[in-house]
Write an enzyme that holds these catalytic residues in place. Sequence first.
Site, PDB file in Angstrom:
ATOM      1  N   ASP A 266       3.259  -9.628  -0.734  1.00 15.60           N
ATOM      2  CA  ASP A 266       4.242  -8.694  -0.165  1.00 15.60           C
ATOM      3  C   ASP A 266       4.152  -8.692   1.367  1.00 15.60           C
ATOM      4  O   ASP A 266       4.909  -7.995   2.041  1.00 15.60           O
ATOM      5  CB  ASP A 266       4.128  -7.293  -0.771  1.00 15.60           C
ATOM      6  N   SER A 267       3.253  -9.529   1.920  1.00 16.44           N
ATOM      7  CA  SER A 267       3.261  -9.785   3.368  1.00 16.44           C
ATOM      8  C   SER A 267       4.621 -10.345   3.782  1.00 16.44           C
ATOM      9  O   SER A 267       4.953 -10.346   4.970  1.00 16.44           O
ATOM     10  CB  SER A 267       2.151 -10.774   3.745  1.00 16.44           C
TER      11      SER A 267
ATOM     12  N   ASP B  63       2.471 -10.742  -5.944  1.00 19.81           N
ATOM     13  CA  ASP B  63       2.100  -9.354  -5.662  1.00 19.81           C
ATOM     14  C   ASP B  63       3.003  -8.387  -6.409  1.00 19.81           C
ATOM     15  O   ASP B  63       4.232  -8.577  -6.458  1.00 19.81           O
ATOM     16  CB  ASP B  63       2.272  -9.071  -4.159  1.00 19.81           C
TER      17      ASP B  63
ATOM     18  N   LYS C  12      -1.004  -9.502  -8.774  1.00 19.46           N
ATOM     19  CA  LYS C  12      -2.029  -8.867  -7.924  1.00 19.46           C
ATOM     20  C   LYS C  12      -1.615  -7.438  -7.622  1.00 19.46           C
ATOM     21  O   LYS C  12      -0.431  -7.179  -7.353  1.00 19.46           O
ATOM     22  CB  LYS C  12      -2.198  -9.666  -6.627  1.00 19.46           C
TER      23      LYS C  12
ATOM     24  N   GLU D 240      -3.071  -3.633  -5.615  1.00 22.87           N
ATOM     25  CA  GLU D 240      -4.009  -3.054  -4.656  1.00 22.87           C
ATOM     26  C   GLU D 240      -4.508  -1.706  -5.166  1.00 22.87           C
ATOM     27  O   GLU D 240      -3.685  -0.851  -5.509  1.00 22.87           O
ATOM     28  CB  GLU D 240      -3.320  -2.845  -3.296  1.00 22.87           C
TER      29      GLU D 240
ATOM     30  N   GLU E   9     -10.347  -7.630   1.375  1.00 24.76           N
ATOM     31  CA  GLU E   9      -9.740  -7.767   2.704  1.00 24.76           C
ATOM     32  C   GLU E   9     -10.450  -6.899   3.732  1.00 24.76           C
ATOM     33  O   GLU E   9     -10.660  -5.693   3.505  1.00 24.76           O
ATOM     34  CB  GLU E   9      -8.237  -7.394   2.624  1.00 24.76           C
TER      35      GLU E   9
HETATM   36  O1  KIV Z   1       0.538  -9.825   0.769  1.00 23.96           O
HETATM   37  C1  KIV Z   1      -0.278 -10.702   1.055  1.00 23.96           C
HETATM   38  O2  KIV Z   1       0.050 -11.748   1.586  1.00 23.96           O
HETATM   39  C2  KIV Z   1      -1.674 -10.459   0.707  1.00 23.96           C
HETATM   40  C3  KIV Z   1      -2.687 -11.377   1.291  1.00 23.96           C
HETATM   41  C4  KIV Z   1      -2.777 -11.209   2.734  1.00 23.96           C
HETATM   42  C5  KIV Z   1      -4.001 -11.254   0.621  1.00 23.96           C
HETATM   43  O3  KIV Z   1      -1.964  -9.548  -0.001  1.00 23.96           O
END
Ligand code: KIV
Length: 262
Positions: free
Chosen positions: A42-43, A81, A110, A112, A179
């Site tokens: 989600d970056s 994500d 993934k 968080e 992280e």
């Molecule tokens: O969203 C993302 O790209 C991430 C990575 C930086 C681990 O969670």
Amino acid sequence: MTLTQLQKLKQQGQKITCLTAYDASFAYLLEQAGVDIVLVGDSLGMVIQGHNSTLAVTLDDIIYHCQLVHRGCQKPLLIADLPFMTYATPEMALNSAARLMREGQAQMVKLEGGDWLIDTIRTLTERGIPVCGHLGLMPQFVHKIGGYQVQGRDQKSAEIIQNSALNLQEAGISLLILECVPNQLAAKITALLDIPVIGIGAGVDCDGQVLVLYDILGITPHKPPSFSKNFLPATGSIPLALETFVKEVKTGKFPDSEHSFQ
Ligand code: KIV
């Protein structure tokens, strides 16, 4: 790349490489460079959409970019994500993760968070959805924690992260992203866990490393985080920069002390 192969890499002490990707062309280059895991993170909210956090990213955004990435590469494990608030309850997580796998072709999702995710992780894994945890600095919590800063510096918060890592593993995660935590804490957690631990700003002793693709090519509109490294100037081309990232992670050259926290 499968979870079994990743597990074997950890057991053999071979480092795992992971980069983010958001489209087919970069995904292809990542595969050519020998990257083990591709993360549709989600970056993308920050590096593709230009927001100043990841919170605006939707499930449809991730599905769209996951479809593009899937068309560009076959070999790396494809992780997607779960965006902010798409896994607030186990049922929401199940619906969201099913869409990432069915429509986006993700092989793992993934999320968080710490112990509050235990029921969610059980719900997903019992139904055949592989889960990657994400502890330490969790960008979806940026407003709660008041910025992007190193986590686990004091004993109490280090213990919380370490215990959560063990609890998430017990609940069923097959991979953990850690992280922005001090080297020593990351090394301890990596040694304690049976599953691979992939660090980002977490020192060289993790089982592998992940970075945001646009940060390692120096093409983000914002200042990249201090733990990231621009591999482009020294290599002169994108394919060589990606290959160098892979080589430096595999040989333990990256991250050095300049790109980690004591
Ligand atoms: O969203 C993302 O790209 C991430 C990575 C930086 C681990 O969670």
